[in-house]
Design a protein around this motif. Structure first.
Motif, PDB file in Angstrom:
ATOM      1  N   ASP A 118       0.830  -1.202   0.000  1.00  0.00           N
ATOM      2  CA  ASP A 118       0.000   0.000   0.000  1.00  0.00           C
ATOM      3  C   ASP A 118       0.867   1.255   0.000  1.00  0.00           C
ATOM      4  OD1 ASP A 118      -2.272  -1.545   0.031  1.00  0.00           O
ATOM      5  OD2 ASP A 118      -2.573  -1.391   2.204  1.00  0.00           O
ATOM      6  N   ASP A 119       1.895   1.258   0.842  1.00  0.00           N
ATOM      7  CA  ASP A 119       2.797   2.409   0.900  1.00  0.00           C
ATOM      8  C   ASP A 119       3.542   2.581  -0.419  1.00  0.00           C
ATOM      9  OD1 ASP A 119       2.013   2.749   3.523  1.00  0.00           O
ATOM     10  OD2 ASP A 119       3.706   1.585   4.336  1.00  0.00           O
ATOM     11  N   VAL A 120       3.938   1.480  -1.014  1.00  0.00           N
ATOM     12  CA  VAL A 120       4.666   1.543  -2.282  1.00  0.00           C
ATOM     13  C   VAL A 120       3.766   2.128  -3.371  1.00  0.00           C
ATOM     14  CG1 VAL A 120       5.750   0.134  -4.082  1.00  0.00           C
ATOM     15  CG2 VAL A 120       6.220  -0.354  -1.692  1.00  0.00           C
ATOM     16  N   VAL A 121       2.512   1.713  -3.401  1.00  0.00           N
ATOM     17  CA  VAL A 121       1.576   2.212  -4.414  1.00  0.00           C
ATOM     18  C   VAL A 121       1.337   3.707  -4.228  1.00  0.00           C
ATOM     19  CG1 VAL A 121      -0.812   2.073  -5.229  1.00  0.00           C
ATOM     20  CG2 VAL A 121       0.460  -0.017  -4.799  1.00  0.00           C
ATOM     21  N   VAL A 122       1.163   4.151  -2.990  1.00  0.00           N
ATOM     22  CA  VAL A 122       0.954   5.577  -2.719  1.00  0.00           C
ATOM     23  C   VAL A 122       2.180   6.373  -3.150  1.00  0.00           C
ATOM     24  CG1 VAL A 122       0.687   7.272  -0.857  1.00  0.00           C
ATOM     25  CG2 VAL A 122      -0.720   5.214  -0.867  1.00  0.00           C
ATOM     26  N   GLU A 123       3.365   5.869  -2.828  1.00  0.00           N
ATOM     27  CA  GLU A 123       4.606   6.546  -3.208  1.00  0.00           C
ATOM     28  C   GLU A 123       4.757   6.583  -4.728  1.00  0.00           C
ATOM     29  OE1 GLU A 123       8.116   8.633  -2.619  1.00  0.00           O
ATOM     30  OE2 GLU A 123       6.551   8.135  -1.179  1.00  0.00           O
ATOM     31  N   LEU A 124       4.386   5.502  -5.395  1.00  0.00           N
ATOM     32  CA  LEU A 124       4.457   5.445  -6.853  1.00  0.00           C
ATOM     33  C   LEU A 124       3.532   6.478  -7.489  1.00  0.00           C
ATOM     34  CD1 LEU A 124       5.540   3.975  -9.378  1.00  0.00           C
ATOM     35  CD2 LEU A 124       3.603   2.431  -9.178  1.00  0.00           C
ATOM     36  N   ILE A 125       2.334   6.608  -6.962  1.00  0.00           N
ATOM     37  CA  ILE A 125       1.388   7.599  -7.483  1.00  0.00           C
ATOM     38  C   ILE A 125       1.918   9.013  -7.267  1.00  0.00           C
ATOM     39  CG2 ILE A 125      -0.917   8.581  -7.142  1.00  0.00           C
ATOM     40  CD1 ILE A 125      -1.877   5.698  -6.564  1.00  0.00           C
TER      41      ILE A 125
END
Length: 172
Positions: A118-125
């Motif tokens: 989840d954190d990785v996806v938020v950071e990617l966005i």
């Protein structure tokens, strides 16, 4: 004489499918069980003899009777039917418990592995948004550099360190 003609008669796979009322896959399985190898004629076409098809029909009947009449297990003498049922229930309960433990363990491992996603996806966005913003800034700065170069090129040296601005016509 008629029996010899029947034995010599060749049948195509289509005719065999019609006679046995089955598909090619089951015919192949029946041939394996009956130890029959289909033969090929001079043109390379597969064919069966009448006797082979009779054997295939017998094997098919045996297979279908085995499916419709499954083998029942016998309880040894001296052991009551209720203890046999209890043993079966015990085994089934053990299997159910094992299944639950395995599914819980797999779910836990998957949750642990995906926890940081989840954190990785938020950071990617966020990075993608920043990237698009920076691309737009580059486009704007390139436009500004182009305008400033045009402005700079509009000044021509006159001499003694003086420059004169040449009229630039802007098409609007």
């Amino acid at each position: 004489m008629i029996k010899e003609k029947l034995n010599e008669r060749i049948l195509t796979p289509q005719e065999v499918r019609t006679i046995l009322k089955t598909d090619n896959k089951e015919i192949v399985e029946l041939c394996k069980k009956a130890a029959i190898r289909p033969r090929k004629n001079a043109k390379g076409h597969t064919y069966f003899s009448y006797d082979e098809v009779k054997n295939l029909r017998k094997v098919q009947a045996q297979v279908h009777s085995a499916v419709t009449n499954p083998v029942t297990t016998r309880v040894p003498a001296g052991v009551g039917a209720s203890s046999g049922n209890a043993a079966i229930r015990s085994v089934l309960a053990g299997l159910q418990d094992l299944e639950n433990k395995l599914s819980d363990r797999i779910a836990r491992v998957i949750d642990e592995k995906l926890e940081g996603m989840d954190d990785v996806v938020v950071e990617l966005i966020r990075c993608k948004t920043d990237n698009e913003t920076l691309k737009q800034k580059i486009v704007d700065l390139n436009k500004e550099v182009y305008q400033l170069k045009n402005e700079l090129n509009s000044y021509k040296p006159v001499g003694l360190g003086f420059y004169k601005k040449k009229e630039v016509y802007v098409w609007e």
